[in-house]
Design an enzyme around this catalytic site. Structure first.
Site, PDB file in Angstrom:
ATOM      1  N   LYS A  11       7.690 -11.430 -44.005  1.00 16.01           N
ATOM      2  CA  LYS A  11       8.109 -10.081 -44.345  1.00 16.01           C
ATOM      3  C   LYS A  11       9.296  -9.524 -43.974  1.00 16.01           C
ATOM      4  O   LYS A  11       9.847  -9.954 -42.829  1.00 16.01           O
ATOM      5  CB  LYS A  11       6.895  -9.289 -43.673  1.00 16.01           C
ATOM      6  CG  LYS A  11       6.778  -8.914 -42.437  1.00 16.01           C
ATOM      7  CD  LYS A  11       7.598  -8.074 -41.576  1.00 16.01           C
ATOM      8  CE  LYS A  11       7.521  -8.207 -40.213  1.00 16.01           C
ATOM      9  NZ  LYS A  11       8.792  -7.550 -39.518  1.00 16.01           N
ATOM     10  N   ALA A 105       8.007 -12.113 -38.920  1.00 13.48           N
ATOM     11  CA  ALA A 105       6.570 -12.205 -38.601  1.00 13.48           C
ATOM     12  C   ALA A 105       5.833 -13.671 -39.089  1.00 13.48           C
ATOM     13  O   ALA A 105       4.868 -13.841 -39.493  1.00 13.48           O
ATOM     14  CB  ALA A 105       5.790 -11.179 -39.415  1.00 13.48           C
ATOM     15  N   ASP A 141       1.001  -7.394 -36.958  1.00 10.48           N
ATOM     16  CA  ASP A 141       1.611  -7.533 -38.101  1.00 10.48           C
ATOM     17  C   ASP A 141       0.458  -8.386 -38.902  1.00 10.48           C
ATOM     18  O   ASP A 141       0.949  -8.676 -40.148  1.00 10.48           O
ATOM     19  CB  ASP A 141       2.914  -8.459 -38.055  1.00 10.48           C
ATOM     20  CG  ASP A 141       4.019  -7.464 -37.761  1.00 10.48           C
ATOM     21  OD1 ASP A 141       4.119  -6.265 -37.873  1.00 10.48           O
ATOM     22  OD2 ASP A 141       5.056  -8.247 -37.295  1.00 10.48           O
TER      23      ASP A 141
HETATM   24  P1  ATP Z   1       7.472 -10.125 -35.545  1.00 11.73           P
HETATM   25  O1  ATP Z   1       8.271 -10.036 -36.776  1.00 11.73           O
HETATM   26  O2  ATP Z   1       5.959 -10.247 -36.101  1.00 11.73           O
HETATM   27  O3  ATP Z   1       7.767  -9.518 -34.495  1.00 11.73           O
HETATM   28  P2  ATP Z   1       8.832 -12.822 -35.051  1.00 11.73           P
HETATM   29  O4  ATP Z   1       9.117 -13.034 -36.454  1.00 11.73           O
HETATM   30  O5  ATP Z   1       9.932 -11.951 -34.272  1.00 11.73           O
HETATM   31  O6  ATP Z   1       7.469 -11.970 -35.070  1.00 11.73           O
HETATM   32  P3  ATP Z   1       7.653 -15.307 -34.638  1.00 11.73           P
HETATM   33  O7  ATP Z   1       8.621 -16.156 -35.209  1.00 11.73           O
HETATM   34  O8  ATP Z   1       6.296 -14.864 -35.017  1.00 11.73           O
HETATM   35  O9  ATP Z   1       8.218 -13.809 -33.971  1.00 11.73           O
HETATM   36  O10 ATP Z   1       7.436 -15.893 -33.032  1.00 11.73           O
HETATM   37  C1  ATP Z   1       7.337 -15.117 -31.787  1.00 11.73           C
HETATM   38  C2  ATP Z   1       6.735 -16.104 -30.708  1.00 11.73           C
HETATM   39  O11 ATP Z   1       5.623 -16.271 -31.012  1.00 11.73           O
HETATM   40  C3  ATP Z   1       7.718 -17.244 -30.588  1.00 11.73           C
HETATM   41  O12 ATP Z   1       8.257 -17.304 -29.021  1.00 11.73           O
HETATM   42  C4  ATP Z   1       6.862 -18.466 -30.903  1.00 11.73           C
HETATM   43  O13 ATP Z   1       6.936 -19.262 -29.851  1.00 11.73           O
HETATM   44  C5  ATP Z   1       5.281 -17.839 -30.687  1.00 11.73           C
HETATM   45  N1  ATP Z   1       4.548 -18.404 -31.638  1.00 11.73           N
HETATM   46  C6  ATP Z   1       3.131 -18.839 -31.525  1.00 11.73           C
HETATM   47  N2  ATP Z   1       2.715 -19.217 -32.620  1.00 11.73           N
HETATM   48  C7  ATP Z   1       3.396 -19.296 -33.695  1.00 11.73           C
HETATM   49  C8  ATP Z   1       3.586 -19.555 -35.118  1.00 11.73           C
HETATM   50  N3  ATP Z   1       2.374 -20.179 -35.691  1.00 11.73           N
HETATM   51  N4  ATP Z   1       4.814 -19.509 -35.582  1.00 11.73           N
HETATM   52  C9  ATP Z   1       5.991 -19.020 -34.757  1.00 11.73           C
HETATM   53  N5  ATP Z   1       5.787 -18.566 -33.637  1.00 11.73           N
HETATM   54  C10 ATP Z   1       4.767 -18.796 -33.014  1.00 11.73           C
END
Ligand code: ATP
Length: 314
Positions: A11, A105, A141
């Site tokens: 997203k 996300a 999210d």
């Molecule tokens: P958001 O936009 O919801 O804040 P994000 O895109 O910034 O999320 P993610 O890529 O979802 O962040 O990952 C955040 C943390 O979650 C990472 O440090 C990762 O190690 C951990 N994590 C746990 N499970 C997963 C997964 N299935 N995919 C990605 N990261 C994961």
């Protein structure tokens, strides 16, 4: 059927406003979210044993029970132990395409896909609302990642009001591969800098939600007006992330100067995106940014807006 293949879409936030502190310790938010066609691929397979197994090919993603996809399966196991006894455990394989720690996300999308896939595998027959209520226990999210498309998200992000789709648009995404931002860090930094601007969520929260519903961004979406959507892009978290990371500010400046309908950082960053009216325009913007900032650490993607987050795939 003992195996499903699913796509779990990333997203972007077209709008993100921090309203104030909630009694539960989270921030009260007012957001507009959009699913995009950059997706992880998950396979969910039945096991004869009562295990949850996970395989993921990405070095920054945990391969253990802390992975959000694993936690999603464990939550269903906990709520529906009889279903697991009847249908067996699950093996989840994740092929990561969504960059990690990027404000897109990715983890939430994977968790949403597991809830949807295991619901099918175990024939639970849960409604979308029931899946979203479970998803909210895993992360703010996740409920949006179950319904996807274009939506207003309020509360801590888990209250979803779907809007009419705007799938004719494209997005160019750019992120420095070696830079990730922790979402908790971004919100804590925001609180440190801007707590004085917070309003009382009990008295003013509803006013902010109504202001978004009747405001210019939602009107622009309703009219499918790309330039107006671009004009009303907004993300409060830019105020802390762009000031701390000059590299991301410079990336945003380069993207904004390359045409398109508007440029913004997504979520807690550090991904920056530019909206485009057509795929051709999006690809031209990506090529221009690439030639201007020729840094091997910079990754770029072009993706369409999409109407669903989790999709079954052949
Ligand atoms: P958001 O936009 O919801 O804040 P994000 O895109 O910034 O999320 P993610 O890529 O979802 O962040 O990952 C955040 C943390 O979650 C990472 O440090 C990762 O190690 C951990 N994590 C746990 N499970 C997963 C997964 N299935 N995919 C990605 N990261 C994961």
């Amino acid at each position: 059927m003992h195996s499903y293949s699913l796509l779990a879409a990333a997203k972007i936030n077209l709008y993100l406003e921090v309203v104030g502190d909630r009694p539960d310790g989270y921030h009260e938010l007012v957001m507009v979210m959009q699913s995009i066609g950059l997706a992880d691929r998950l396979t969910i397979r039945s096991l004869n044993s009562a295990d949850i197994r996970l395989q993921c090919d990405h070095p920054q993603v945990p391969g253990d029970a802390s992975n959000l996809a694993h936690r999603a399966a464990a939550l269903l196991q906990n709520r529906f132990p009889q279903a697991m006894k009847q249908h067996g455990g699950v093996e989840i394989t994740i092929q990561k395409n969504i960059p990690v720690g990027a404000g897109l996300a990715g983890g939430s999308a994977d968790a949403a896909a597991v809830l949807v896939g295991v619901d099918m595998l175990w024939q639970l027959g849960l409604t979308q609302i029931e899946l979203q209520t479970l998803g909210a226990e895993l992360g703010s999210d996740v409920p949006f990642c179950i319904s996807g498309g274009t939506a207003i998200a309020t509360g801590r992000g888990e209250q979803i009001d779907s809007l009419q789709g705007i799938e004719q648009f494209y997005v160019v995404l750019a992120k420095y591969s070696s830079l990730t931002i922790s979402t908790p860090w971004a919100y804590q930094a925001y609180r440190r800098a801007f707590a004085a601007t917070y309003v009382d969520v009990n008295t003013a929260g509803q006013t902010r939600r109504e202001a978004l519903h009747s405001g210019p961004m939602v009107a622009a979406i309703y009219h499918q007006d790309g330039p107006d959507i671009g004009h009303h892009l907004h993300n409060d978290l830019e105020k802390v992330v762009l000031t701390q990371h000059a590299q991301v500010q410079a990336l945003k400046d380069a993207m904004a100067a390359s045409g398109g309908l508007g440029t913004l950082m997504s979520g807690s960053g550090p991904t920056v995106f530019t909206l485009a009216a057509t795929r051709t325009e999006a690809e031209a913007i990506a090529a221009q940014v690439r030639s201007q900032l020729s840094d091997p650490d910079l990754e770029l993607w072009v993706a369409p807006f999409v109407s669903t987050s989790v999709q079954f795939s052949p």
